[in-house]
Design a protein around this motif. Structure first.
Motif, short mmCIF file in Angstrom:
data_model
loop_
_atom_site.label_atom_id
_atom_site.label_comp_id
_atom_site.label_asym_id
_atom_site.label_seq_id
_atom_site.Cartn_x
_atom_site.Cartn_y
_atom_site.Cartn_z
N GLY A 227 4.19 12.99 -0.08
CA GLY A 227 3.00 12.94 -0.93
C GLY A 227 3.03 11.82 -1.95
N ARG A 228 3.75 10.74 -1.63
CA ARG A 228 3.79 9.63 -2.58
C ARG A 228 3.64 8.30 -1.86
N ALA A 229 3.12 7.32 -2.62
CA ALA A 229 2.89 5.99 -2.05
C ALA A 229 2.95 4.95 -3.16
N GLN A 230 3.19 3.69 -2.75
CA GLN A 230 3.21 2.57 -3.69
C GLN A 230 2.08 1.62 -3.38
N VAL A 231 1.35 1.28 -4.43
CA VAL A 231 0.22 0.34 -4.33
C VAL A 231 0.72 -1.08 -4.59
N GLY A 232 0.20 -2.02 -3.82
CA GLY A 232 0.42 -3.43 -4.07
C GLY A 232 -0.92 -4.13 -4.08
N TYR A 233 -0.98 -5.31 -4.69
CA TYR A 233 -2.24 -6.06 -4.72
C TYR A 233 -1.98 -7.50 -5.10
N LEU B 192 -0.77 1.26 4.41
CA LEU B 192 -2.20 1.00 4.58
C LEU B 192 -2.53 -0.29 3.83
N GLU B 193 -2.32 -1.42 4.48
CA GLU B 193 -2.60 -2.73 3.90
C GLU B 193 -4.05 -3.10 4.21
N LEU B 194 -4.81 -3.45 3.18
CA LEU B 194 -6.23 -3.71 3.35
C LEU B 194 -6.63 -5.03 2.70
N GLY B 195 -7.51 -5.74 3.36
CA GLY B 195 -8.10 -6.93 2.76
C GLY B 195 -9.11 -6.52 1.71
N VAL B 196 -9.17 -7.29 0.63
CA VAL B 196 -10.18 -7.09 -0.40
C VAL B 196 -11.28 -8.11 -0.11
N PHE B 197 -12.44 -7.61 0.28
CA PHE B 197 -13.56 -8.48 0.58
C PHE B 197 -14.57 -8.38 -0.55
N TYR B 198 -14.80 -9.53 -1.19
CA TYR B 198 -15.72 -9.62 -2.32
C TYR B 198 -16.94 -10.41 -1.85
N LYS B 199 -18.07 -9.75 -1.87
CA LYS B 199 -19.31 -10.37 -1.38
C LYS B 199 -19.12 -10.91 0.03
N GLY B 200 -18.39 -10.15 0.84
CA GLY B 200 -18.18 -10.48 2.24
C GLY B 200 -17.06 -11.45 2.53
N GLU B 201 -16.44 -12.01 1.50
CA GLU B 201 -15.37 -13.01 1.68
C GLU B 201 -14.02 -12.42 1.29
N LEU B 202 -13.00 -12.76 2.05
CA LEU B 202 -11.64 -12.31 1.73
C LEU B 202 -11.21 -12.92 0.40
N GLY C 83 -6.50 7.59 -2.06
CA GLY C 83 -5.16 8.14 -1.86
C GLY C 83 -5.06 9.60 -2.25
N PHE C 84 -5.62 9.95 -3.39
CA PHE C 84 -5.54 11.34 -3.83
C PHE C 84 -6.46 12.24 -3.02
N LYS C 85 -7.64 11.76 -2.69
CA LYS C 85 -8.62 12.59 -1.98
C LYS C 85 -8.39 12.62 -0.47
N ASP C 86 -8.33 11.44 0.15
CA ASP C 86 -8.31 11.38 1.61
C ASP C 86 -6.90 11.41 2.21
N LEU C 87 -5.92 10.86 1.50
CA LEU C 87 -4.55 10.87 2.02
C LEU C 87 -3.74 12.03 1.47
N TYR D 128 -1.52 0.44 0.30
CA TYR D 128 -0.29 1.20 0.12
C TYR D 128 0.79 0.50 0.94
N ASN D 129 1.67 -0.23 0.25
CA ASN D 129 2.76 -0.93 0.92
C ASN D 129 3.72 0.07 1.55
N VAL D 130 3.86 1.20 0.90
CA VAL D 130 4.75 2.26 1.37
C VAL D 130 4.03 3.59 1.17
N ILE D 131 4.03 4.39 2.22
CA ILE D 131 3.59 5.78 2.11
C ILE D 131 4.76 6.62 2.59
N ALA D 132 5.28 7.46 1.71
CA ALA D 132 6.41 8.33 2.07
C ALA D 132 5.85 9.56 2.77
N VAL D 133 5.89 9.53 4.08
CA VAL D 133 5.32 10.60 4.91
C VAL D 133 6.01 11.92 4.56
N GLY D 134 5.21 12.94 4.33
CA GLY D 134 5.73 14.27 4.01
C GLY D 134 6.17 14.42 2.57
#
Length: 183
Positions: free
Chosen positions: A91-97, A67-77, A120-124, A83-89
């Motif tokens: 329950g673990r993932a790695q965050v990048g930024y 789940l790679e997401l843009g960080v938009f600050y005041k509307g600008e990228l 990640g903890f709540k929705d995923l 999550y660069n990696v989500i290990a399906v089944g």
């Protein structure tokens, strides 16, 4: 489309294909700043170099493996997180930024990553979230350390950065620990 509203200033959302021009511009303007710690920067040679990257990000989202997401600050990228990696089944993932140089020092990464961890903890329904940082990348390491992530290991010569290997540190947070500290 996944959108995570962090606060009045920050929103995380999927990068659309037509935003590849802005993504390239942001990376290109910050090339020296980002290159020190990110091994992919030299592969970003034009807006079109992001066509296959954005397609891969979307495929990972569709499969639930990233789940790679843009960080938009005041509307600008301003950068990226996700999550660069989500290990399906598993329950673990790695965050990048990463964040642009002119957006540093405003708490953007910290707020974005906190929102991503909550999501990640709540929705995923993740049980374990990992963050891997260069051992000498003190600004990056400050993020997991500020949230009480456990320093789990130092991984010798873990990543190749253009002309050398460098050590990385793996941090982890378990859902039970996150929930108990955020009550």
């Amino acid at each position: 489309m996944t959108v995570i509203k962090i606060d009045d200033e920050i929103e995380l959302r999927i990068i659309q294909m037509d935003e590849r021009f802005k993504l390239f511009e942001t990376v290109d303007k910050n090339r020296i700043h980002l290159r020190k710690w990110l091994p992919w920067v030299d592969h970003s040679t034009s807006p079109d170099s992001y066509v296959t990257v954005i397609q891969a990000w979307q495929e990972n989202i569709d499969r639930g493996t990233g789940l790679e997401l843009g960080v938009f600050y005041k509307g600008e990228l301003a950068g990226m997180t996700g999550y660069n990696v989500i290990a399906v089944g598993q329950g673990r993932a790695q965050v990048g930024y990463w964040i642009s140089k002119d957006a540093e020092g405003k708490g953007i990464v910290r707020r974005a990553v906190k929102g991503l961890i909550d999501y990640g903890f709540k929705d995923l329904d993740l049980n374990r979230i990992e963050i891997i940082c260069g051992d000498k990348n003190y600004r990056s390491r400050a993020i997991p350390e500020s949230f009480g992530f456990v320093r789990e290991s130092t991984m010798a010569e873990y990543e190749f950065l253009y002309d050398h290997y460098h050590d990385c540190i793996m941090y982890r947070m378990l859902r039970k620990d996150w929930v108990s500290q955020t009550k």
